[in-house]
Design a protein around this motif. Structure first.
Motif, PDB file in Angstrom:
ATOM      1  N   VAL A   1       0.841  -1.303  -0.008  1.00 24.80           N
ATOM      2  CA  VAL A   1      -0.175   0.165  -0.048  1.00 24.80           C
ATOM      3  C   VAL A   1       0.963   1.210  -0.158  1.00 24.80           C
ATOM      4  O   VAL A   1       0.592   2.378  -0.704  1.00 24.80           O
ATOM      5  CB  VAL A   1      -1.127   0.021   1.030  1.00 24.80           C
ATOM      6  N   ALA A   2       2.153   1.153   0.819  1.00 28.59           N
ATOM      7  CA  ALA A   2       2.982   2.391   0.943  1.00 28.59           C
ATOM      8  C   ALA A   2       3.495   2.487  -0.617  1.00 28.59           C
ATOM      9  O   ALA A   2       3.729   3.817  -1.122  1.00 28.59           O
ATOM     10  CB  ALA A   2       4.043   2.103   1.941  1.00 28.59           C
ATOM     11  N   THR A   3       3.873   1.625  -1.283  1.00 23.83           N
ATOM     12  CA  THR A   3       4.620   1.928  -2.462  1.00 23.83           C
ATOM     13  C   THR A   3       3.998   2.094  -3.541  1.00 23.83           C
ATOM     14  O   THR A   3       4.250   2.998  -4.351  1.00 23.83           O
ATOM     15  CB  THR A   3       5.591   0.689  -2.678  1.00 23.83           C
ATOM     16  N   PHE A   4       2.518   1.749  -3.432  1.00 23.20           N
ATOM     17  CA  PHE A   4       1.765   2.348  -4.732  1.00 23.20           C
ATOM     18  C   PHE A   4       0.797   3.287  -4.418  1.00 23.20           C
ATOM     19  O   PHE A   4      -0.345   3.365  -5.212  1.00 23.20           O
ATOM     20  CB  PHE A   4       0.948   0.997  -5.329  1.00 23.20           C
ATOM     21  N   ALA A   5       1.136   3.948  -3.170  1.00 25.66           N
ATOM     22  CA  ALA A   5       0.258   5.082  -3.152  1.00 25.66           C
ATOM     23  C   ALA A   5       0.152   5.950  -3.983  1.00 25.66           C
ATOM     24  O   ALA A   5       0.803   6.326  -4.996  1.00 25.66           O
ATOM     25  CB  ALA A   5       0.755   5.726  -1.751  1.00 25.66           C
ATOM     26  N   PRO A   6      -1.388   6.563  -4.307  1.00 28.77           N
ATOM     27  CA  PRO A   6      -1.705   7.463  -5.220  1.00 28.77           C
ATOM     28  C   PRO A   6      -0.669   8.508  -5.581  1.00 28.77           C
ATOM     29  O   PRO A   6      -0.230   8.612  -6.872  1.00 28.77           O
ATOM     30  CB  PRO A   6      -2.876   8.180  -4.847  1.00 28.77           C
TER      31      PRO A   6
ATOM     32  N   VAL B   1      -3.146  -5.131  -8.806  1.00 32.23           N
ATOM     33  CA  VAL B   1      -2.589  -4.605  -7.332  1.00 32.23           C
ATOM     34  C   VAL B   1      -2.245  -3.301  -7.421  1.00 32.23           C
ATOM     35  O   VAL B   1      -2.705  -2.350  -6.673  1.00 32.23           O
ATOM     36  CB  VAL B   1      -1.585  -5.578  -6.824  1.00 32.23           C
ATOM     37  N   PRO B   2      -1.202  -2.883  -8.072  1.00 33.45           N
ATOM     38  CA  PRO B   2      -0.844  -1.796  -8.145  1.00 33.45           C
ATOM     39  C   PRO B   2      -1.986  -0.634  -8.524  1.00 33.45           C
ATOM     40  O   PRO B   2      -1.936   0.469  -8.078  1.00 33.45           O
ATOM     41  CB  PRO B   2       0.466  -1.381  -9.182  1.00 33.45           C
ATOM     42  N   LEU B   3      -2.421  -1.239  -9.442  1.00 30.55           N
ATOM     43  CA  LEU B   3      -3.661  -0.219 -10.013  1.00 30.55           C
ATOM     44  C   LEU B   3      -4.900   0.220  -8.951  1.00 30.55           C
ATOM     45  O   LEU B   3      -5.074   1.247  -8.870  1.00 30.55           O
ATOM     46  CB  LEU B   3      -4.351  -0.813 -11.222  1.00 30.55           C
TER      47      LEU B   3
ATOM     48  N   VAL C   1      -4.310  -0.239  -5.680  1.00 30.13           N
ATOM     49  CA  VAL C   1      -3.812   0.987  -4.868  1.00 30.13           C
ATOM     50  C   VAL C   1      -3.659   2.241  -5.224  1.00 30.13           C
ATOM     51  O   VAL C   1      -4.139   3.130  -4.679  1.00 30.13           O
ATOM     52  CB  VAL C   1      -2.388   0.292  -4.063  1.00 30.13           C
ATOM     53  N   SER C   2      -3.183   2.432  -6.389  1.00 30.55           N
ATOM     54  CA  SER C   2      -2.924   3.656  -6.893  1.00 30.55           C
ATOM     55  C   SER C   2      -4.286   4.540  -6.957  1.00 30.55           C
ATOM     56  O   SER C   2      -4.135   5.608  -6.859  1.00 30.55           O
ATOM     57  CB  SER C   2      -2.226   3.579  -8.381  1.00 30.55           C
ATOM     58  N   PHE C   3      -5.528   3.924  -7.256  1.00 26.67           N
ATOM     59  CA  PHE C   3      -6.572   4.512  -7.521  1.00 26.67           C
ATOM     60  C   PHE C   3      -7.416   4.593  -6.319  1.00 26.67           C
ATOM     61  O   PHE C   3      -8.542   4.882  -6.315  1.00 26.67           O
ATOM     62  CB  PHE C   3      -7.602   3.642  -8.607  1.00 26.67           C
ATOM     63  N   GLY C   4      -6.784   4.105  -5.139  1.00 25.63           N
ATOM     64  CA  GLY C   4      -7.446   4.326  -4.026  1.00 25.63           C
ATOM     65  C   GLY C   4      -8.400   3.209  -3.533  1.00 25.63           C
ATOM     66  O   GLY C   4      -9.160   3.241  -2.633  1.00 25.63           O
ATOM     67  N   LEU C   5      -8.634   2.189  -4.355  1.00 28.52           N
ATOM     68  CA  LEU C   5      -9.517   1.149  -3.997  1.00 28.52           C
ATOM     69  C   LEU C   5      -9.054   0.055  -2.960  1.00 28.52           C
ATOM     70  O   LEU C   5      -9.699  -0.247  -2.229  1.00 28.52           O
ATOM     71  CB  LEU C   5      -9.803   0.389  -5.420  1.00 28.52           C
ATOM     72  N   VAL C   6      -7.810   0.176  -2.681  1.00 26.22           N
ATOM     73  CA  VAL C   6      -7.024  -0.700  -1.519  1.00 26.22           C
ATOM     74  C   VAL C   6      -6.092   0.298  -0.756  1.00 26.22           C
ATOM     75  O   VAL C   6      -5.369   1.014  -1.367  1.00 26.22           O
ATOM     76  CB  VAL C   6      -6.002  -1.815  -1.995  1.00 26.22           C
ATOM     77  N   SER C   7      -6.546   0.556   0.337  1.00 24.32           N
ATOM     78  CA  SER C   7      -5.566   1.725   1.231  1.00 24.32           C
ATOM     79  C   SER C   7      -5.275   1.200   2.811  1.00 24.32           C
ATOM     80  O   SER C   7      -5.951  -0.021   2.980  1.00 24.32           O
ATOM     81  CB  SER C   7      -6.148   2.834   1.233  1.00 24.32           C
TER      82      SER C   7
END
Ligand code: HEM
Length: 212
Positions: free
Chosen positions: A137-142, A202-204, A206-212
């Motif tokens: 979650v930290a690495t792919f933060a928006p 997964v990165p997508l 997290v990047s779009f805020g669907l997993v945080s």
């Protein structure tokens, strides 16, 4: 080359499937990561399974690279005089061999970064990233979208490498009389697409805020 490649494809499928635990929440993902470490305890020491997998993976990578060097060498010596025309066989890409080499270099660089990011967590923004879920979650933060773009580009390179690699492995195993060429090419493409999509989601997410 084919056997070591297939072993790595199996690793990728298992890794991709394991990553999808992230959609079940922090606890599920971390239980899975911890389960890999504690498998066989107390009969076996901690991380036994993980080390068997790691040694197998390192051996497969070594054999794969050594085979690629040997095959390139053999190809060069088999035909020291260059072809006048190098028309690829029907359905083959004219740049397949070069694409495989460049793709391999990108994948190696990606894996080095990836280990520093999510296994050793030295380049992870959370220095003391406590768990696998937290590190992802930290690495792919928006706001770190370039990291996501980098992962997606590396995954694209992996996809091309897999498609051609799986198709080559099928030809090696089946020999010259391979029937259903087009179907096997479609299978290679489908496996590559499923692996790339399964990783990329997964990165997508997290990047779009669907997993945080
Ligand atoms: C973008 C999707 C990916 C995500 C989210 C991801 C996530 C992770 C995480 C969280 C770990 C650390 C696990 C832990 O310490 O518990 C890890 C380790 C690892 N990943 Fe990935 N990964 C991805 C793609 C890939 C790809 C494409 C490859 C190979 C080409 C790969 C190869 C590895 C390897 C070799 C390890 C080390 C395993 C070990 O020895 O502990 N990963 N990955």
């Amino acid at each position: 080359m084919a056997v070591s490649g297939i072993l790595m494809v199996l690793f990728l499928i298992a890794h991709m499937a394991g990553n999808l635990h992230i959609f079940e929440g922090r606890e599920s993902m971390n239980d899975y990561a911890e389960g890999l470490r504690t498998f066989g305890e107390p009969l076996l020491p901690r991380e036994s399974l993980l080390w068997v997998l790691r040694i197998g993976l390192i051996a497969a990578i070594g054999v794969h690279i050594a085979s690629s060097i040997a095959l390139t060498h053999r190809a060069l010596h088999a035909r020291p005089v260059r072809y006048v025309s190098r028309k690829p066989a029907k359905g083959e890409s004219p740049h397949a061999a070069a694409t495989m080499r460049w793709g391999a270099a990108v994948i190696v660089l990606f894996v080095i970064w990836h280990l520093l990011d999510l296994t050793f967590r030295t380049v992870n923004p959370v220095k003391e990233a406590p768990d696998a879920y937290g590190a992802v979650v930290a690495t792919f933060a928006p706001e770190r979208w370039p990291v996501t773009v980098f992962y997606l580009l590396a995954l694209a390179a992996l996809g091309f490498h897999l498609r051609h690699g799986i198709w080559s492995a099928v030809q090696t195993i089946a020999g010259p009389g391979l029937a259903w060429r087009r179907r096997w090419q479609a299978v290679a493409l489908a496996v590559a697409v499923i692996i790339v999509a399964g990783f990329a989601i997964v990165p997508l997410a997290v990047s779009f805020g669907l997993v945080s």
